[in-house]
Structures are given as structure tokens and as C-alpha cells.
Write a protein that holds these residues in place. Structure first.
Motif, PDB file in Angstrom:
ATOM      1  N   PRO A   1      38.399  -9.771  16.261  1.00 40.44           N
ATOM      2  CA  PRO A   1      39.201  -8.560  16.250  1.00 40.44           C
ATOM      3  C   PRO A   1      39.914  -8.330  17.575  1.00 40.44           C
ATOM      4  O   PRO A   1      40.877  -7.613  17.618  1.00 40.44           O
ATOM      5  CB  PRO A   1      38.183  -7.450  15.984  1.00 40.44           C
TER       6      PRO A   1
ATOM      7  N   GLU B   1      33.294  -3.026  12.669  1.00 35.45           N
ATOM      8  CA  GLU B   1      34.610  -2.397  12.766  1.00 35.45           C
ATOM      9  C   GLU B   1      34.616  -1.501  13.977  1.00 35.45           C
ATOM     10  O   GLU B   1      33.615  -0.899  14.330  1.00 35.45           O
ATOM     11  CB  GLU B   1      34.878  -1.562  11.511  1.00 35.45           C
ATOM     12  N   LYS B   2      35.786  -1.370  14.588  1.00 32.42           N
ATOM     13  CA  LYS B   2      35.846  -0.563  15.802  1.00 32.42           C
ATOM     14  C   LYS B   2      35.660   0.909  15.498  1.00 32.42           C
ATOM     15  O   LYS B   2      36.132   1.419  14.490  1.00 32.42           O
ATOM     16  CB  LYS B   2      37.183  -0.797  16.491  1.00 32.42           C
TER      17      LYS B   2
ATOM     18  N   TYR C   1      27.521  -4.304  10.448  1.00 34.12           N
ATOM     19  CA  TYR C   1      28.201  -3.009  10.422  1.00 34.12           C
ATOM     20  C   TYR C   1      27.524  -2.032   9.479  1.00 34.12           C
ATOM     21  O   TYR C   1      27.581  -0.825   9.666  1.00 34.12           O
ATOM     22  CB  TYR C   1      29.668  -3.218  10.036  1.00 34.12           C
TER      23      TYR C   1
END
Lengths: 606, 358
Positions: free
Chosen positions: A592, A291-292, A178
Motif C-alpha cells: 500500500p 487498511e490504513k 485487519y
């Protein structure tokens, strides 16, 4: 990642052991049987005849069908990537409302495929289909037969074969560091630029591997063209199957198969070249989990949401209809006249109360599980070595391992029979025909190419510095493999195992020739109950078996993914694995995306 | 760790599988010819057939058990069963094969995979229907052209296959096959091509004959995968097509259509399902007894009653469905030189697939 000299490779005892076993296996089960069957085919009386080529190339129909198969293969390589990447991003990368539900819908291709899937689409878009009927009411001038030919086949096969994207590309995506994304954003890159310049390049090895699979699926297309292709878009596979079954025309089948096989190998070579030289893992010292991302542009956001839900409908409708139709009688299925009143449990009662009962299910589950585990277990070592050492020896091995992609499974089976129906020194003087082992061998071999491709791609995204660090600290080869590499590729390996398992469950082409008479797998029973392919009960039974297989494959996926999640949480506590671990790592721990459990793969539409 | 467990589990399972195979009835693994019946399985006969669908396999297994035969049916399509028997000829797994028609059996006989045997009931059947030596007839099946009789009166209906593509009113109203893999399709073509035999023509057929094939494919409506001809008749897509006699009654009922069949002046091709002993079986005596039992008037009669088939065994006719027997009594059989057909069928199929199918 440059080439490694053969001599240095030969210094490692690990390589030597794996190499010896592999050489024996390839010689005994990939080369020898297929050389035998090809010799019997092309040199029937000891002389080679160019008959097959001459016949084929002067046949308009064969050439057109061959052309169609290639067209489909190329088109699918593109469309499956477009749709596949989109649904992976929607479910795993962007922040989309209801992505959990979306995931379940897109995952429906994991659990079914083949002719029933094509039939499911026909129920909806065919000339008497639900959507078509609605459309014709709105636009009376519309042609009710609009959904046929190349377009229809391409659409159905595109949506039917995104399974590999959902499993493997999603997996690779979760492994992306990320921090690289954040860094890019801080430098002012837009969402689109980050996707194109940071995210997609990291997915390359996996995308290359699934592209080859899409290409292969297109080349081997069978049921979708049969159901939806109409007069103008028929492919070559039905002809190969007819000719394989006729001893006097088998040379034509073999030649066609070799043509398709060579094309596949060329595709493989191109992809390997493209893949070479890239770095596909994070090089940062401390990587963090993905992370989205939100889509900031409101218009784009709305558009992506709309398309995502439209695709959801496209994916789910056929499954729903197939389940509903499995309760209808065969005549209603074929004439498309469904009334709630004629839905009964009769079909299920008939299929499940047969004399053979559950035994064929058990036999198939055992065979498929064994074959899937052996193929993945064995190839873990092989894929690792082929990925690590790149020289002419490993290239030769790699190409030899793709032999099962070249020949149709009926020919592979015939090759095993004629090679092992007498005591053969290659297998210690044993006779294999008539034993339960021969089918297992065949099952393992047909799954080798797929397993190898996907495993290799997943090893490619492992950061080699981890391994080096362990080696510097004195870890032995096997220890490094077991404690460092294995946990990283395990999610992919589990997915491959599950896909292999599912695709073998209803195998007929291999089992019909090799199954032990007292241990008959499910495929034979399905065939006996659905054959004529037509008839009334036959068609209803096809639907029932499809739904039953969906249940089994769904449960498998749940077991595989449910368990890997458990392992993921324990894993964190294990010492020895750097917490900063790399790319494929984060996948393991609490993913997730919660919908994941329901995932399950099945045979692609072929 | 998990990997190790997996491997151990796999190894155990392989052993189990191999054990159960080797222990029970693996004819090949037991090497020496004596093949003592291991375990409690007794002498299980392995029977290959393409005639196990629609409950026939189960019915036979049950009936055979009542008569003291333990059999294991291995079902496969006609072509698959044929290829399997030929591929396994050096080390046969089957003991008996039945249900394949004369074309398939003559192919297997030519490969030397069958053992001549004269069953006890040989005198009760017309030897001409088999080869009188190796394979013996059980059930007759007529390969017919059927049409929707609600749409066509008898005199307005086609009188022969050739009408389908020569008369405009039938063009595009008949279903034509999209592959020649099935026995029924091959027999239809055997019936049409046999009429145009010409030893100087391509593959023994005159140009006129090949023209018929070309016309058949150009003018027919291609069959649709997984959609039965009767379903297409019911929905009005087509009105006629090929059908074996045994399925008509049941499909008429299921799809609520009425179908009549055409009897051309040359007659109709008959498919005759046969039974034979596999060469090299290690349970020869038991297999012969099974053939004697299965082809007997009693068993064939019950089979015919149950599955609406037409038994070849004359003494079994009494038990068969009277309508079926009457139909066959009036039926003119087409005179087909099966030896000629068998020699050429492979090449015909190939030529048709490559040149005429569109």
C-alpha cells in the motif's frame, strides 16, 4: 511453543544435517579463532594476569566512558522505539497526507550513516550550523553550543538508527490481520486502545529484536560521540579501538569488549524470556490485509501531521546538506563557509579517476553480496530450527552464534589469521591466510548475529498451523520449508540481505587484516583517501564516497524491493499457498505504500 | 527455486573469487616455496605501507612499473600495518614494507617479522636514523608545534611545548589530542616524556613528567573529529597544535592561514620513515632489487620533489624542495633514546589513555 525434547529433535534428518554443518562452522570460525585470540591476549606468557581488570577499574575515564556507553544504550533502546514506531505508524498504519513523501524522507537513514551523518547534523545544529545561526538571531542570549553532549548524541543516533523499524517493524505491521482490528472497533475500542491492545502486541517479536539492535548500537557508539559528544560525553569504543591496535594493551580492549558483549547477551536473554510464550500470528480462519486508519479526532490528526512533517525535515536536511557539501572543497566543508560559487565536480573527478578506478567498487560489491546471501541463505534453516525447537541444545547454539557481537572485528580478524596461517584440520588442512576466501568467511561471520535475530523474529510471526496442515497432507520437511515458510519470511530475508550488503560495502576493520593484496575492497581505498581524517582532500573525499555509497545502496534497495514486488504478484497465482495466508504474507503483494522502492539500509551510526 | 538459484550463483562466485586468488599471486595457497609465477601476473611484489595517501601510492606504482617492477600497494595506518605484519609473520603475504617510522619498525623487528638486508644505497644515508641492519631510512619528518603567526609574533609565541600549559595566555588556545593512536601524537609524547626519564619513576618517567602530561590534557582544547587543526585555526577556535612538517605548506594555502613553528631548545622529534624486507618472502631477490631502486638517490629525489618531503639520502637532497632542505638544515633534532621509547610506548599510551585523558 513449549520446549521440544532434544531426543525428538534428533530424529529429524533435516535437523541432523543442518546441525552437523552448523557445528562445524561454529567450531571452525566462531569458537576456535576467538578462543585463540583471547588466549593470546589474556595469557600472553601462559599465565593469566588480572592486570587488565585492575587497570580498567581504577581508571576514572574508562569507567565514565563505559557508563556513558551503557547510558546511551539504554536511552537509545527507548527513544529509537518511540520514534521508530511513530514513523512506522505514520507511513504504514494511519492515513496521513503525503505518506509516500514522508516515507522517502524517513528512509534516508537506510542509505547512509557513520561519521558523515554525524557531520551532517553538525552542519545544521552545531555551533555554526544553519538552524543555530537562525535561532541565535531570534534569541541572542542562546548558547550557540547548545547541540552537544549526551542530548545531541542521543538525538542524532535516535534519528539515525530507525532503519530497522522502517524495514522490519513496518513489515510485521503489514502482516497484521485487519479483521482483528475491525473486530476491536466493532466492540467499541478507540484508536488508541486498538493500537495498544491489538497492534503493538502483534509486533512484539520484531520490536524485541530491534530493541536489542538499538541497545547494541548505543553500546558501540563511535562517531556521533566523537563529533558531538564534547568533553563530557565520550564513549568507550574509541578506547577499545586504540587498545586493540596496541599489542601491549590488547587485553584491555578484549576485556572491555567482553564486558559489552556480556551486557548484550544479557539483554538478549531478557528479550528472549519476554518473547517466550506469546502468540504472534493471526489465528483467524480468513485473514485480510491491513487498511490504513484515519485519525478521527481533528486535534490529534493535526498534531500527528505536524510532528510527522517536522520529523521529515529532521531526517532529510542532513542528507541534502551532505550531497551539497560533497561538491564543495574540503576547507569549505570544515569551516562551514559554503557559497554556491565554490561547488564543483572536482571532488568526484578526483575520486573516480584514480588508478584503481572502479575495481574496488566491484570487489566490494561482489564480496558483500556473497557474504549477505550466504549469511541469510544459511541462517534461514538455522533460524527456523532454533525457532521451532526450544531446548538447551538450541539455546547453546543460539548463544554461540552471537559470538561476533562480543568481540570487535579487528580481534575477530586477528583470530582468523593466527588460527589459519598454517594448515589446519578444521578446514581440511588448508591455509586460509593470503587467500580470497578468508575475508568472505569473516564477512559472513560478522553478519550472523544480526541476520539470525531478524530471521528468528520473522519466523516467530508465522502461523504454525499452516505448516501443520501441509505436513498432515504429506508434504516433506524441505517442501514445507520451501513452499510455505520461505515465501512468508522472504520480505524480511530480502531486507536483511540488503542491510547486510550495505553495511559490508565500506568495511575497513575486517578487510584491513584479511583482504587479499590483489583483491582489495573499497574500505581500504576509502581509508587511504580519507585518512588523516583531516586534511583538505581527505574530508572532501569522505563526503564523495558517502554519496557514492548512497547511490549503490539506494540501487540495491530498489532492486530488492522492486523485485520482491514482482514476485509478490506472481505469487498470488501459485497454488499451494493459501490465499488467506498469514501475517507476513500481504507484504509481498502490491504494498500500500508506494514509496517503498527507494528504501535502502546502511551501516548504523556506530 | 529462487533460493536454489541464489545458492548456485553464490557457489559460482565463490569459485571465481577463489580461483582468481589462487591463480594469481596467493603466496600462501601455493604451498611450496618455488611459487611459480602463475598467470600473466609475473612477480607482483606486495608492498605494505602507511604512506600511500595523497597520491603517493599511485605515483610509486607507476614509477615502479616504468622501472620494471610490478607492485601492489596495500595501504594501512601505521598501527594497522604493524599489527598486520606481526600477525602474518608465520606465513607472510607482504614482500616489502615502507613508510612506518622507527618506533613501528623496531616493534616489528622485535617480533622477528623482518629480514636483515643492506640496500645498495646504505652508504648514502645516515645509518643512525635506522637500525643499521634491518630497516633503513627514507624520509625525514619533523613533529612540530605550530602556531597562528597572524596572532602571535615570534617572541610572543610559545618557545616550547611546556609553555602551553604553564603560561596562561596559551591555555585553552592549543589543540590537544583525543586519542594516542596516531604516530604523530605518540612522537609528541615521546619528545615530552623523554625529557623526564627517571628509571625509578613509573614506567621510567618521573612524577614531574607525568604532571606535564596531566597539564597538557587539562588545559588544551580537545581535537574535533573530522575537523582539521588548520580549520580550527582559521575559524579562531584555537591558535596552535601539533603538526608534521610535510603538511604545513599545503594546509596553509587551503585554509588561508599563516603558521610558524616552534623549535624548542631541546630540539624537535624526528619521525623517520623506513623501508625493510619482510622475512619469509618468496620473492626475496626481486624485493631486494625493489628496495635498492626505491631508496636510490634518483627515486627518492623525484619522490621528494613530488611530495615536498625531506629525503634522508644525501644525494637526493639536490632534487628536493630547497625550502624544505633549508628548514631541515637549521633544525635541531631532539636527542631521543628510541630503544627506551619503543620499549615503553605501549605502556605510556595505555597510562595516558586511562589516567590523563579527560
Amino acid at each position: 511453543m513449549g520446549g521440544t525434547p532434544v531426543r525428538s529433535m534428533a530424529r529429524s534428518p533435516f535437523v541432523l544435517v543442518v546441525g552437523a554443518v552448523l557445528t562445524w562452522f561454529i567450531a571452525a570460525f566462531l569458537v576456535w579463532p576467538n578462543v585463540n585470540v583471547l588466549i593470546a591476549t589474556f595469557f600472553p606468557d601462559g599465565d593469566f594476569s588480572g592486570r587488565a581488570a585492575e587497570k580498567l577499574f581504577s581508571s576514572q575515564r574508562a569507567m565514565k566512558a563505559l557508563g556513558n556507553s551503557f547510558l546511551l544504550a539504554v536511552a537509545l533502546s527507548i527513544t529509537v522505539n518511540l520514534v521508530g514506531i511513530f514513523i512506522v505508524l505514520v507511513t504504514h498504519y494511519f492515513r496521513i497526507r503525503g505518506s509516500r513523501i514522508l516515507f522517502l524522507g524517513y528512509a534516508s537513514t537506510f542509505i547512509y550513516g557513520g561519521i558523515v551523518l554525524a557531520a551532517g547534523y553538525k552542519f545544521i545544529y552545531g555551533d555554526k550550523g544553519i538552524v543555530t545561526s537562525l535561532l541565535v538571531k531570534v534569541f541572542p542570549a542562546m548558547d550557540p553550543g547548545w547541540f552537544s553532549g549526551f542530548f545531541a548524541v542521543l538525538v542524532v543516533m535516535t534519528f539515525a538508527t530507525t532503519t530497522n523499524h522502517m524495514l522490519f517493524v513496518a513489515n510485521a505491521l503489514k502482516g497484521i490481520d485487519y479483521q482483528t482490528i475491525e473486530a476491536a472497533r466493532n466492540l467499541g475500542a478507540s484508536t488508541w486502545t486498538i493500537l495498544r491492545r491489538v497492534v503493538l502486541p502483534m509486533l512484539k517479536p520484531t520490536l524485541f529484536a530491534v530493541t536489542i539492535l538499538s541497545f547494541l548500537t548505543g553500546l558501540g557508539a563511535l562517531s556521533a560521540p566523537q563529533v558531538l559528544g564534547g568533553r563530557d560525553f565520550q564513549t568507550i569504543t574509541p578506547m577499545i579501538l586504540t587498545f586493540t591496535n596496541s599489542p601491549t594493551s590488547r587485553d584491555l580492549a578484549a576485556l572491555l569488549a567482553v564486558i559489552l558483549g556480556v551486557a548484550t547477551i544479557l539483554m538478549l536473554a531478557v528479550m528472549s524470556r519476554l518473547e517466550k510464550g506469546g502468540t504472534y500470528f493471526s489465528v483467524s480462519k480468513v485473514s485480510s490485509a491491513l487498511e490504513k486508519q484515519s485519525i478521527t479526532n481533528p486535534v490529534a490528526n493535526a498534531a500527528v501531521h505536524a510532528v510527522a512533517y517536522l520529523l521529515f525535515a529532521v531526517y532529510t536536511l542532513p542528507v541534502v546538506l551532505i550531497v551539497v557539501y560533497s561538491f564543495a572543497d574540503g576547507a569549505a566543508i570544515q569551516t562551514g563557509q559554503l557559497t554556491p560559487g565554490n561547488l564543483t565536480l572536482d571532488n568526484y573527478v578526483r575520486v573516480l579517476t584514480q588508478q584503481s578506478g572502479l575495481r574496488p567498487f566491484v570487489v566490494s560489491v561482489v564480496y558483500s553480496a556473497l557474504a549477505a546471501l550466504i549469511a541469510v541463505g544459511g541462517l534461514l534453516f538455522v533460524a527456523r530450527l532454533l525457532q521451532k525447537y526450544r531446548n538447551w541444545v538450541s539455546a547453546v547454539f543460539e548463544y554461540l552464534l552471537h559470538i561476533p557481537w562480543v568481540l570487535p572485528s579487528a580481534l575477530l580478524a586477528l583470530g582468523l589469521i593466527i588460527s589459519y596461517d598454517h594448515p589446519n584440520p578444521l578446514v581440511g588442512g588448508a591455509v586460509l591466510t593470503g587467500t580470497t576466501v578468508i575475508l568472505l568467511i569473516a564477512f559472513v561471520t560478522v553478519k550472523i548475529p544480526f541476520t539470525l535475530r531478524m530471521l528468528k523474529a520473522s519466523f516467530a510471526s508465522v502461523n504454525s498451523s499452516l505448516e501443520e496442515a501441509a505436513a498432515i497432507m504429506g508434504a516433506k520437511t524441505l517442501y514445507v520449508f520451501r513452499r510455505i515458510l520461505l515465501p512468508l519470511v522472504l520480505p524480511a530475508a530480502a531486507a536483511i540481505t540488503a542491510l547486510n550488503f550495505n553495511s559490508l560495502l565500506d568495511d575497513y576493520d575486517t578487510a584491513i587484516f584479511l583482504a587479499h593484496p590483489l583483491v582489495q575492497p573499497l574500505g581500504l581505498v576509502i581509508k587511504a583517501n580519507t585518512d588523516g581524517a583531516e586534511g583538505v582532500e581527505g574530508v572532501a573525499n569522505t563526503f564523495v564516497y558517502t554519496v557514492l555509497l548512497m547511490v549503490i545502496t539506494g540501487v540495491t534497495m530498489y532492486l530488492v524491493y522492486g523485485r520482491s514486488r514482482l514476485r509478490g504478484s506472481t505469487k498470488k497465482r501459485l497454488p499451494g499457498i493459501p490465499p488467506a495466508a498469514p501475517v507476513a504474507g500481504p507484504t509481498l503483494s502490491g504494498a500500500p505504500v508506494p514509496g517503498e522502492d527507494a528504501t535502502q539500509p546502511a551501516a548504523a551510526v556506530r | 527455486m529462487r533460493k536454489l538459484q541464489t545458492l548456485v550463483a553464490a557457489a559460482v562466485a565463490v569459485t571465481l573469487l577463489a580461483g582468481c586468488g589462487g591463480g594469481t599471486a596467493t603466496p600462501a595457497a601455493s604451498g611450496d616455496a618455488s611459487s611459480a609465477p602463475a598467470g600473466g601476473s609475473g612477480e607482483t611484489l606486495v608492498v605494505y605501507t602507511n604512506s600511500n595517501g595523497e597520491g603517493r601510492g599511485e605515483w610509486l606504482t607507476t614509477k615502479a612499473a616504468e622501472a620494471g617492477f610490478k607492485i601492489e600497494i596495500v595501504g594501512a595506518g601505521g598501527a594497522d600495518a604493524t599489527n598486520k605484519l606481526i600477525a602474518e609473520k608465520n606465513n607472510p603475504i607482504a614482500d616489502v614494507a615502507f613508510g612506518l617510522n622507527n618506533m613501528y619498525f623496531s616493534q616489528i623487528t622485535a617480533e622477528g617479522a623482518l629480514e636483515p638486508y643492506e640496500p645498495a644505497w646504505a652508504g648514502e644515508v645516515d645509518k643512525e636514523l635506522g637500525d643499521g641492519e634491518t630497516y633503513w631510512p627514507l624520509v625525514k619528518q619533523a613533529i612540530l608545534l605550530g602556531y597562528n603567526s597572524d596572532k602571535f609574533a615570534k617572541d610572543a609565541a610559545p618557545q616550547d611545548w611546556t609553555d602551553l600549559w604553564t603560561k596562561d595566555e596559551f591555555k585553552a588556545r592549543y589543540e590537544r589530542v583525543t586519542g594516542l593512536g596516531t604516530a604523530t601524537a605518540q612522537l609528541v609524547f615521546a619528545g615530552i616524556l623523554s625529557r623526564y626519564r627517571d628509571d625509578s619513576g613509573d614506567l621510567g618517567i618521573s612524577d614531574e613528567g607525568w604532571k606535564q602530561v596531566e597539564q597538557y590534557f587539562q588545559n588544551g582544547s580537545p581535537a574535533v573529529a573530522k575537523t582539521d587543526l588548520f580549520a580550527r585555526i582559521a575559524s579562531g577556535e584555537v591558535d596552535m597544535g601539533q603538526m608534521p612538517s610535510s603538511i604545513i605548506a599545503e594546509r596553509e594555502k587551503s585554509f588561508k592561514v599563516n603558521v610558524e613553528t616552534v623549535i624548542p631548545s631541546v630540539g624537535v622529534p624526528l619521525a623517520v620513515e623506513q623501508v625493510a624486507l619482510v622475512k619469509g618472502t618468496k620473492k626475496k631477490e626481486q624485493a631486494q632489487k625493489f628496495i635498492d631502486w626505491f631508496g636510490s638517490a634518483q627515486v627518492q629525489g623525484e619522490f621528494a620533489q613530488q611530495f615536498n618531503s625531506m629525503p634522508v639520502n644525501k644525494s637526493a637532497e639536490a632534487k628536493a624542495n630547497a625550502e624544505v632542505v633549508d628548514f631541515f638544515a637549521d633544525l635541531k633534532q631532539q636527542d631521543i633514546d628510541w630503544e627506551f621509547v619503543q620499549e615503553n610506548m605501549g605502556a605510556w599510551v595505555e597510562k595516558i589513555e586511562l589516567e590523563y585523558m579527560t
